[in-house]
Design a protein around this motif. Structure first.
Motif, PDB file in Angstrom:
ATOM      1  N   GLU A   1       0.837  -1.208   0.000  1.00 49.54           N
ATOM      2  CA  GLU A   1       0.000   0.000   0.000  1.00 49.54           C
ATOM      3  C   GLU A   1       0.871   1.258   0.000  1.00 49.54           C
ATOM      4  OE1 GLU A   1      -2.952   0.032  -0.822  1.00 49.54           O
ATOM      5  OE2 GLU A   1      -3.661  -1.988  -0.381  1.00 49.54           O
TER       6      GLU A   1
ATOM      7  N   GLU B   1      -4.897   6.003  -0.873  1.00 55.95           N
ATOM      8  CA  GLU B   1      -3.702   5.183  -0.648  1.00 55.95           C
ATOM      9  C   GLU B   1      -3.114   5.410   0.737  1.00 55.95           C
ATOM     10  OE1 GLU B   1      -3.427   2.822  -2.430  1.00 55.95           O
ATOM     11  OE2 GLU B   1      -4.321   3.441  -4.313  1.00 55.95           O
TER      12      GLU B   1
ATOM     13  N   ASP C   1      -5.137   3.503   3.044  1.00 58.83           N
ATOM     14  CA  ASP C   1      -4.783   2.075   2.981  1.00 58.83           C
ATOM     15  C   ASP C   1      -3.558   1.773   3.849  1.00 58.83           C
ATOM     16  OD1 ASP C   1      -6.862   1.369   1.271  1.00 58.83           O
ATOM     17  OD2 ASP C   1      -5.629   1.485  -0.545  1.00 58.83           O
TER      18      ASP C   1
ATOM     19  N   GLU D   1       1.851   1.904  -3.455  1.00 58.78           N
ATOM     20  CA  GLU D   1       0.745   2.474  -4.243  1.00 58.78           C
ATOM     21  C   GLU D   1       0.675   3.991  -4.008  1.00 58.78           C
ATOM     22  OE1 GLU D   1      -2.889   0.286  -3.565  1.00 58.78           O
ATOM     23  OE2 GLU D   1      -2.009  -1.570  -4.319  1.00 58.78           O
TER      24      GLU D   1
END
Ligand code: MG
Length: 119
Positions: free
Chosen positions: A37, A67, A70, A40
């Motif tokens: 994550e 993101e 996350d 990302e």
């Protein structure tokens, strides 16, 4: 932060429990998920110069926020499962950082603490 860690963690744990996903959450795979994550999030900045990043931050703020959320999801879940009190951990780490980076040595420069020793 407006919400405290405990309330955020409660919501995430309920999300996981409702789906019976705890069975998949061992420390190794959760650590992998945290890094995935994070990458990302990082991907939003790849191959962009400062000007492009500035525009991207404006145009894709919601995607970037997703993101970052996350990442926080995994931080909170890992802390819960490993019985780490994040507030206490952050307090303790900030005390270490304050010692490593005293204002009179670190103010206005980006040197690593090992380099500050000589300042
Ligand atoms: Mg993601």
């Amino acid at each position: 932060m407006k919400s405290n860690f405990e309330n955020l963690a409660k919501r995430i744990i309920k999300f996981r429990d409702d789906r019976n996903w705890k069975q998949f959450h061992n420390p190794k795979d959760m650590a992998i998920s945290l890094v995935l994550e994070s990458t990302e999030f990082l991907e939003h900045f790849q191959w962009k110069n400062n000007e492009e990043i500035e525009a991207h931050l404006k145009n894709k703020k919601k995607d970037i926020a997703d993101e970052l959320a996350d990442v926080l999801y995994w931080v909170l879940l890992i802390a819960n499962d490993l019985d780490i009190d994040l507030r206490q951990a952050l307090d303790s780490k900030m005390i270490k950082n304050e010692i490593k980076y005293p204002v009179h040595k670190a103010k206005g420069n980006h040197l690593k603490y090992t380099e500050l020793e000589n300042k």
